[in-house]
Design a protein around this motif. Sequence first.
Motif, PDB file in Angstrom:
ATOM      1  N   THR A   1     -17.778 -22.502  85.738  1.00 60.08           N
ATOM      2  CA  THR A   1     -18.704 -23.404  85.897  1.00 60.08           C
ATOM      3  C   THR A   1     -20.022 -22.885  85.834  1.00 60.08           C
ATOM      4  O   THR A   1     -21.076 -23.640  85.328  1.00 60.08           O
ATOM      5  CB  THR A   1     -18.613 -24.081  87.175  1.00 60.08           C
ATOM      6  N   VAL A   2     -20.121 -21.580  86.218  1.00 63.85           N
ATOM      7  CA  VAL A   2     -21.165 -20.731  86.369  1.00 63.85           C
ATOM      8  C   VAL A   2     -22.515 -21.649  87.131  1.00 63.85           C
ATOM      9  O   VAL A   2     -23.690 -21.572  86.959  1.00 63.85           O
ATOM     10  CB  VAL A   2     -21.943 -20.451  84.871  1.00 63.85           C
ATOM     11  N   HIS A   3     -21.835 -22.399  88.190  1.00 64.00           N
ATOM     12  CA  HIS A   3     -22.593 -23.143  89.114  1.00 64.00           C
ATOM     13  C   HIS A   3     -21.809 -22.994  90.348  1.00 64.00           C
ATOM     14  O   HIS A   3     -20.750 -23.660  90.577  1.00 64.00           O
ATOM     15  CB  HIS A   3     -22.638 -24.553  88.619  1.00 64.00           C
TER      16      HIS A   3
ATOM     17  N   CYS B   1     -24.484 -36.458  95.885  1.00 64.12           N
ATOM     18  CA  CYS B   1     -24.962 -35.148  96.193  1.00 64.12           C
ATOM     19  C   CYS B   1     -25.558 -34.352  95.097  1.00 64.12           C
ATOM     20  O   CYS B   1     -25.119 -34.094  94.208  1.00 64.12           O
ATOM     21  CB  CYS B   1     -24.103 -34.209  97.102  1.00 64.12           C
ATOM     22  N   THR B   2     -26.751 -33.918  95.401  1.00 67.65           N
ATOM     23  CA  THR B   2     -27.109 -32.729  94.637  1.00 67.65           C
ATOM     24  C   THR B   2     -26.728 -31.481  95.291  1.00 67.65           C
ATOM     25  O   THR B   2     -26.326 -31.520  96.514  1.00 67.65           O
ATOM     26  CB  THR B   2     -28.715 -32.772  94.540  1.00 67.65           C
ATOM     27  N   SER B   3     -26.610 -30.401  94.588  1.00 68.24           N
ATOM     28  CA  SER B   3     -26.355 -28.993  95.105  1.00 68.24           C
ATOM     29  C   SER B   3     -26.929 -28.779  96.270  1.00 68.24           C
ATOM     30  O   SER B   3     -26.232 -28.146  97.412  1.00 68.24           O
ATOM     31  CB  SER B   3     -26.461 -27.959  94.223  1.00 68.24           C
ATOM     32  N   GLU B   4     -28.399 -28.950  96.543  1.00 63.98           N
ATOM     33  CA  GLU B   4     -29.086 -28.728  97.710  1.00 63.98           C
ATOM     34  C   GLU B   4     -28.692 -29.367  99.012  1.00 63.98           C
ATOM     35  O   GLU B   4     -28.830 -28.838 100.094  1.00 63.98           O
ATOM     36  CB  GLU B   4     -30.666 -28.617  97.379  1.00 63.98           C
TER      37      GLU B   4
ATOM     38  N   THR C   1     -38.268 -33.066  99.195  1.00 64.88           N
ATOM     39  CA  THR C   1     -37.751 -33.110  97.652  1.00 64.88           C
ATOM     40  C   THR C   1     -36.527 -32.961  97.555  1.00 64.88           C
ATOM     41  O   THR C   1     -35.734 -33.580  98.348  1.00 64.88           O
ATOM     42  CB  THR C   1     -38.762 -31.894  97.119  1.00 64.88           C
ATOM     43  N   GLN C   2     -36.230 -32.261  96.317  1.00 63.73           N
ATOM     44  CA  GLN C   2     -34.783 -32.201  96.079  1.00 63.73           C
ATOM     45  C   GLN C   2     -34.140 -30.910  97.509  1.00 63.73           C
ATOM     46  O   GLN C   2     -33.138 -31.405  97.854  1.00 63.73           O
ATOM     47  CB  GLN C   2     -34.176 -31.345  94.748  1.00 63.73           C
ATOM     48  N   ILE C   3     -35.159 -30.460  97.637  1.00 65.67           N
ATOM     49  CA  ILE C   3     -34.783 -29.121  98.838  1.00 65.67           C
ATOM     50  C   ILE C   3     -35.394 -29.614 100.145  1.00 65.67           C
ATOM     51  O   ILE C   3     -36.465 -30.036 100.185  1.00 65.67           O
ATOM     52  CB  ILE C   3     -35.224 -27.796  98.270  1.00 65.67           C
TER      53      ILE C   3
ATOM     54  N   ASP D   1     -35.432 -19.963  96.009  1.00 61.54           N
ATOM     55  CA  ASP D   1     -34.959 -20.020  97.450  1.00 61.54           C
ATOM     56  C   ASP D   1     -33.368 -19.737  97.266  1.00 61.54           C
ATOM     57  O   ASP D   1     -32.768 -18.878  98.264  1.00 61.54           O
ATOM     58  CB  ASP D   1     -34.859 -21.320  98.100  1.00 61.54           C
ATOM     59  N   SER D   2     -32.737 -20.020  96.135  1.00 68.34           N
ATOM     60  CA  SER D   2     -31.258 -19.772  96.099  1.00 68.34           C
ATOM     61  C   SER D   2     -31.061 -18.192  96.278  1.00 68.34           C
ATOM     62  O   SER D   2     -30.153 -17.663  97.051  1.00 68.34           O
ATOM     63  CB  SER D   2     -30.609 -20.162  94.891  1.00 68.34           C
ATOM     64  N   SER D   3     -31.755 -17.489  95.594  1.00 68.09           N
ATOM     65  CA  SER D   3     -31.717 -15.768  95.511  1.00 68.09           C
ATOM     66  C   SER D   3     -32.151 -15.240  96.815  1.00 68.09           C
ATOM     67  O   SER D   3     -31.706 -14.282  97.353  1.00 68.09           O
ATOM     68  CB  SER D   3     -32.499 -15.229  94.337  1.00 68.09           C
TER      69      SER D   3
HETATM   70  O1  LIG Z   1     -27.251 -30.445  91.864  1.00 73.35           O
HETATM   71  C1  LIG Z   1     -28.023 -29.575  91.132  1.00 73.35           C
HETATM   72  O2  LIG Z   1     -27.314 -28.473  90.747  1.00 73.35           O
HETATM   73  C2  LIG Z   1     -29.452 -29.785  90.950  1.00 73.35           C
HETATM   74  C3  LIG Z   1     -29.959 -28.865  89.818  1.00 73.35           C
HETATM   75  N1  LIG Z   1     -30.487 -27.446  90.300  1.00 73.35           N
HETATM   76  C4  LIG Z   1     -29.759 -26.677  91.126  1.00 73.35           C
HETATM   77  N2  LIG Z   1     -29.627 -26.550  92.264  1.00 73.35           N
HETATM   78  C5  LIG Z   1     -28.705 -25.812  92.998  1.00 73.35           C
HETATM   79  N3  LIG Z   1     -28.111 -24.720  92.436  1.00 73.35           N
HETATM   80  C6  LIG Z   1     -28.313 -24.610  91.365  1.00 73.35           C
HETATM   81  C7  LIG Z   1     -29.002 -25.679  90.355  1.00 73.35           C
HETATM   82  N4  LIG Z   1     -28.886 -25.311  89.059  1.00 73.35           N
HETATM   83  C8  LIG Z   1     -28.248 -24.007  89.109  1.00 73.35           C
HETATM   84  N5  LIG Z   1     -27.677 -23.693  90.272  1.00 73.35           N
HETATM   85  C9  LIG Z   1     -26.897 -22.705  90.725  1.00 73.35           C
HETATM   86  O3  LIG Z   1     -27.447 -21.935  91.656  1.00 73.35           O
HETATM   87  C10 LIG Z   1     -26.872 -20.617  91.559  1.00 73.35           C
HETATM   88  C11 LIG Z   1     -28.024 -19.599  91.670  1.00 73.35           C
HETATM   89  O4  LIG Z   1     -27.295 -18.279  91.567  1.00 73.35           O
HETATM   90  P1  LIG Z   1     -28.546 -17.117  92.443  1.00 73.35           P
HETATM   91  O5  LIG Z   1     -29.589 -16.871  91.449  1.00 73.35           O
HETATM   92  O6  LIG Z   1     -27.372 -15.958  92.284  1.00 73.35           O
HETATM   93  O7  LIG Z   1     -28.866 -17.819  93.879  1.00 73.35           O
HETATM   94  C12 LIG Z   1     -26.029 -20.605  90.336  1.00 73.35           C
HETATM   95  O8  LIG Z   1     -24.587 -20.700  90.759  1.00 73.35           O
HETATM   96  C13 LIG Z   1     -26.467 -21.688  89.577  1.00 73.35           C
HETATM   97  O9  LIG Z   1     -25.600 -22.414  88.663  1.00 73.35           O
HETATM   98  C14 LIG Z   1     -31.205 -29.605  89.299  1.00 73.35           C
HETATM   99  O10 LIG Z   1     -31.196 -29.369  88.024  1.00 73.35           O
HETATM  100  O11 LIG Z   1     -32.305 -30.002  89.768  1.00 73.35           O
END
Ligand SMILES: O=C(O)C[C@H](Nc1ncnc2c1ncn2[C@@H]1O[C@H](COP(=O)(O)O)[C@@H](O)[C@H]1O)C(=O)O
Length: 485
Positions: free
Chosen positions: A103-105, A134-137, A259-261, A352-354
């Motif tokens: 998935t790379v996600h 849901c969004t990932s956040e 916001t999203q986050i 923030d993810s990182s």
């Molecule tokens: O719900 C969503 O996903 C919303 C989407 N944005 C994203 N939101 C959250 N995570 C996302 C987003 N995009 C990527 N990724 C995934 O985050 C991971 C980042 O990996 P790392 O840099 O190692 O922390 C890594 O696994 C990424 O694939 C948007 O476009 O708004």
Amino acid sequence: MPSAADPTLPSGRRSLAATDIALGPLDGRYRVDAAPLVDHLSEAALNRNRIHVEVEWFLHLTERAVLPGLAPVSAEQRDGLRAVVAGFGTEEIAELAAIERETVHDVKAVEYFIGHRLPALGLADLTPLVHFACTSEDINNLAYALGIRDAVRDVWTPTAQRVVDQVRELATANAETPMLSRTHGQPATPTTLGKELAVFVHRLDRQLARIGGQEYLGKINGATGTYAAHVVAAPDVDWLDVSRSFVTGLGLTWNPLTTQIESHDWQAELYSDVARFNRILHNFCTDVWSYISIGYFKQIPVAGATGSSTMPHKVNPIRFENAEANLEIANGLLDTLAATLVTSRWQRDLTDSSSQRNVGVALGHGLLALNNVAKGLRQLDVAGSVLAADLDHNWEVLGEAIQTVMRAEAIAGVPGMDNPYERLKELTRGHRVDEARLREFVGELGLSDGAEGRLQRLTPASYIGLAKRLAREAEGPTSGPEYVV
Ligand SMILES: O=C(O)C[C@H](Nc1ncnc2c1ncn2[C@@H]1O[C@H](COP(=O)(O)O)[C@@H](O)[C@H]1O)C(=O)O
């Protein structure tokens, strides 16, 4: 990755990179110290919390029957879903990693991981409900909030509390141990060792109280915080209530507007408070180090341990030095997290993810420091005779006492009390004055009997004001013994 046969390596040297040897000390030599945080703040713990949030959201939606035909699942199915969280271990970590490679996600991988388990639970038809709207956040912020809350509440705070309690015990035991003060590093009005330690206890307690009252906020409101997907799919549902009850049901504080986050402001508050606690502890470490260096504390040698590799006599204050270094590293990370997490461009950026992947590292260095302070404190003895000798060599610190009593006498109308400060300055500034000279000086002042008696009985060791009582404030307010000369 270089291998043993890599021609760029010096001939004959094996590469260690192909093994699972840790790069960082928290996963290497300090692994045992950091281990309790792994269950809350490692990547695996984050993923387990993500699965937990996804499962609970799935169950919440069924219980709230938010879609036509949706009804609560059976108790067996509910237990089966929760068992996916409870049973998350080595094999599941590998399975999830394999899905993520495709998935790379990372969050999408969690969704598929759960989806794969639904057929066995008779829930295949409800696969579209996993990660619904849901969004990932939505998943990430709640998973992080749970992990950070549990790490702070169940690991960091009890460890910090134990260290503060150790200092409290030392403060109480030495409430009456007189000690020369050193403002600007120079002899100054005496205190007690316990009172100086109690100041640290009081400061650290305040920070712990702030940290204990920390709010852990969470949100679940969709891709830009508007519930747009929710409303278009199920217009008649009270989504604010569904969201609020879900977040509070996880034991978090609902953030209604984002916001999203989730805005991460609570994280910034927490990291600033923990960093401030660390700074106070750092101040404590450098003070103790300095007291050791002038002999106020003796270090109890550990049998079999070595101080210096060349100077056999040495017992070095290495526990406090290790703590200093790790508090500095912790704060480097905590300050960066507190400063950067509050900013996200427009409705989100992914920085923030990182960054958040380092929360465990920041707390880990702090935990390591706490363990070292605890160890260092267990190896300390107070050298009462050194403290006493230092006081006895500095009778001139009574200059302040004499000039202040003279001022009080002048106000009470006792004659001959003019220029008290200047007269004591002439007697004491920049030179040593012994007991005999001070007593003689006091005897010639013409003080009233009460005042002269008080000053003639005074010694540097007894010129400690309310220090004994104040030292006991670290135990809680007291109506203990008053100032007696
Ligand atoms: O719900 C969503 O996903 C919303 C989407 N944005 C994203 N939101 C959250 N995570 C996302 C987003 N995009 C990527 N990724 C995934 O985050 C991971 C980042 O990996 P790392 O840099 O190692 O922390 C890594 O696994 C990424 O694939 C948007 O476009 O708004």
